[in-house]
Design an enzyme around this catalytic site. Structure first.
Site, PDB file in Angstrom:
ATOM      1  CE  LYS A  86      -0.419   2.583  -1.203  1.00 49.20           C
ATOM      2  NZ  LYS A  86      -0.768   1.618  -0.244  1.00 49.20           N
ATOM      3  CG  HIS A 103       4.312   3.116  -1.688  1.00 47.14           C
ATOM      4  ND1 HIS A 103       3.639   2.756  -0.535  1.00 47.14           N
ATOM      5  CD2 HIS A 103       4.758   4.379  -1.484  1.00 47.14           C
ATOM      6  CE1 HIS A 103       3.677   3.755   0.319  1.00 47.14           C
ATOM      7  NE2 HIS A 103       4.348   4.754  -0.226  1.00 47.14           N
ATOM      8  CG  ASN A 104       1.832  -0.636   0.660  1.00 46.84           C
ATOM      9  OD1 ASN A 104       1.884   0.493   0.192  1.00 46.84           O
ATOM     10  ND2 ASN A 104       0.814  -1.053   1.368  1.00 46.84           N
ATOM     11  CD  GLU A 127       4.111   1.469   4.174  1.00 48.85           C
ATOM     12  OE1 GLU A 127       3.631   2.173   3.269  1.00 48.85           O
ATOM     13  OE2 GLU A 127       3.404   0.823   4.958  1.00 48.85           O
TER      14      GLU A 127
HETATM   15  C1  6PG Z   1       0.014   3.756   2.662  1.00 43.86           C
HETATM   16  C2  6PG Z   1       0.208   2.558   3.543  1.00 43.86           C
HETATM   17  C3  6PG Z   1      -1.105   1.886   3.774  1.00 43.86           C
HETATM   18  C4  6PG Z   1      -1.068   0.903   4.927  1.00 43.86           C
HETATM   19  C5  6PG Z   1      -0.518  -0.410   4.500  1.00 43.86           C
HETATM   20  C6  6PG Z   1       0.489  -1.040   5.389  1.00 43.86           C
HETATM   21  O1  6PG Z   1       0.680   3.761   1.638  1.00 43.86           O
HETATM   22  O2  6PG Z   1      -0.736   4.651   3.021  1.00 43.86           O
HETATM   23  O3  6PG Z   1       1.078   1.650   2.928  1.00 43.86           O
HETATM   24  O4  6PG Z   1      -1.518   1.359   2.578  1.00 43.86           O
HETATM   25  O5  6PG Z   1      -0.488   1.457   6.029  1.00 43.86           O
HETATM   26  O6  6PG Z   1      -1.631  -1.225   4.358  1.00 43.86           O
HETATM   27  O7  6PG Z   1      -0.105  -1.840   6.297  1.00 43.86           O
HETATM   28  P1  6PG Z   1       0.519  -3.116   6.985  1.00 43.86           P
HETATM   29  O8  6PG Z   1       1.816  -2.714   7.619  1.00 43.86           O
HETATM   30  O9  6PG Z   1      -0.525  -3.409   8.007  1.00 43.86           O
HETATM   31  O10 6PG Z   1       0.640  -4.187   5.991  1.00 43.86           O
END
Ligand code: 6PG
Length: 482
Positions: A185, A188-189, A192
């Site tokens: 996870k 994943h972030n 992201e």
């Molecule tokens: C998800 C998101 C979620 C959240 C993150 C990002 O997978 O649903 O990644 O976990 O939006 O915490 O947040 P930040 O951009 O504030 O770090």
């Protein structure tokens, strides 16, 4: 006090927890027990959603008693100390064989520690990454559970019932033992962050060099969403760019302060990748780009010293297509780096992670859901042993096809003074992998000069040192050159 009526429980009823509880309750066969530290939240949830048939408790002991055995409870509280407190309470109230799931964004090393402590009592502990935000929690998230295979036997069907479905398959799989789920996870972030940064750079290029306004750029993104860039993040980008500010009538993006925040998961990805020795430049640049943006004072001070800026180069023909190609190539690099980090994490922590299965469960429900993930699934189906996604024939061709455009975009951005840390670092990473020789040879020579750190040769096995402060002859030495 209620008596063993529920097959699953949720602790922590803020938006994510409430939505996950409602999602669980909406699936056939589930009766959901709920508990929140302050009872007002529980009362509110019950009054707003009588249809869910929640079994509510005012104490953790009653909550435990309301769950059928083996008891299964998902903790949905903010990651950190609160999680430890709830785990402690649940461990006291539960029995061996029961399952405690942490569905928050916990740091995977905390999950490893917690798993060790809790499993010593005979209770199962599962750290599960849950992605998809509030909407995903309600309608179907992507779920990345770690923990024991044994616990997953009970938990798997419950999680499958609430997960998003992509290509007919639920977006959940057992990632690996202890902290594997939260590790994946975290990656994943990180991806992201990189994906968002690359999209933001594309917008900036289309605006500052392409000369388009936000509404026109929204159209461009919408069109891109019909092709190989199709993804949730591209889709919401068009929505954000199309939004007009109610107060001023300006595009909303123009009245939002250009200072990006973060909750830390991107930083964790980079910190851990550094420790694992995995280059994740695309993710790191995305994290740093947010940091730079938030240094408003420093930005203003430096801006104040600058007397001239380069003129913006006129957008060449097919500029939008070039940006699209550069975005796709850079995105391939960001994902390749993310999967490299998964491979390194799995080796370090002894997890058997199926990369193709990870790509599969990211196809739906999560923030980085995208068509593109099908290509990653195919790549690992063809050859699970590839050393980089860039080695896969599809991705190798995709990058090669976009390469000329990618170079044009990086050059025009540099000439025009438009920052592109994501595009630039992705291209440099690609060029590093593509180069026959790297200047690392010189770095090794420098290290040997000032610190006798030794080096290896291209032509003879062994480890060598030049007597720099002596007669500069070369000697063979013991040990490695690292
Ligand atoms: C998800 C998101 C979620 C959240 C993150 C990002 O997978 O649903 O990644 O976990 O939006 O915490 O947040 P930040 O951009 O504030 O770090």
């Amino acid at each position: 006090m209620s008596d063993a009526q529920a097959n699953i429980g949720v602790v922590g009823l803020a938006v994510m927890g409430s939505n996950l509880a409602r999602n669980l309750a909406s699936r056939e066969g589930n009766t959901v027990a709920v508990y929140n530290r302050s009872p007002e939240r529980t009362d509110l949830l019950l009054s707003e959603h009588p249809e869910a048939g929640f079994v509510a408790s005012k104490t953790i002991e009653d909550f435990a008693a309301s769950l059928a055995k083996p008891r299964t409870a998902i903790i949905m509280v903010q990651a950190g100390r609160g999680t430890d407190a709830v785990i402690e309470q649940l461990t006291a109230a539960f029995e061996p064989g029961d399952i405690i799931v942490d569905g928050g964004n916990a740091l995977f090393t905390d999950t490893i520690r917690r798993e060790k402590t809790v499993s010593a009592t005979g209770i199962n502990f599962v750290g599960a990454g849950i992605s998809g935000g509030e909407e995903g929690a309600l309608n179907g998230p992507s779920i990345m559970p770690g923990g024991s295979v044994e616990a997953y036997k009970t938990l798997g069907p419950i999680l499958s019932s609430i997960a998003a479905v992509a290509e007919g398959e639920p977006c959940v799989t057992h990632i690996g033992t202890d902290g594997a789920g939260h590790f994946v996870k975290m990656i994943h972030n990180g991806i992201e962050y990189a994906d968002m940064q690359l999209i933001a750079e594309s917008y900036d290029l289309l605006r500052r060099i392409g000369g388009h306004d936000p509404a026109a750029i929204a159209e461009v993104f919408e069109a891109w969403n019909g092709g190989d860039l199709e993804s949730y993040l591209i889709e919401i980008t068009a929505e954000v760019l199309r939004q007009t500010d109610e107060k001023t009538g300006k595009p909303l993006v123009d009245v939002i302060l250009d200072s990006a925040g973060s909750k830390g998961t991107g930083v964790w990805t980079v910190q851990n990748a550094l420790g694992l020795g995995v280059p994740v430049g695309g993710i790191a640049e995305a994290v740093f780009a947010r940091s730079v943006s938030s240094k408003t004072e420093q930005r203003a001070a430096v801006r104040g010293t600058i007397t001239s800026r380069p003129p913006v180069v006129e957008a060449p023909e097919n500029f939008e297509d070039d940006v699209r190609a550069a975005l796709y190539a850079s995105k391939v690099v960001a994902y390749a780096q993310g999967f490299d980090a998964i491979i390194a994490g799995a080796a370090e922590y002894d997890w058997n992670i199926d990369k193709g299965a990870v790509a599969k469960i990211w196809r739906g429900g999560c923030i980085i859901r995208a068509q593109f993930l099908n290509r990653i699934v195919e790549a690992y189906e063809k050859n699970a042993g590839i050393t980089s996604l860039l080695e896969d024939p599809y991705f190798a061709k995709a990058v090669a096809d976009g390469e000329a455009a990618w170079r044009r975009i990086v050059s025009i951005a540099a000439l025009s003074g438009v920052p592109i840390p994501g595009f630039g670092s992705a291209l440099s990473y690609y060029d590093s992998l593509a180069s026959e020789r790297l200047p690392a040879a010189l770095v090794q020579g420098q290290r040997d000069f000032f610190g006798a750190h030794t080096y290896q040769r291209v032509d003879i096995p062994g480890t060598f040192h030049t007597l720099w402060s002596g007669d500069r002859s070369e000697i063979e030495t013991e040990g490695s050159s690292h």
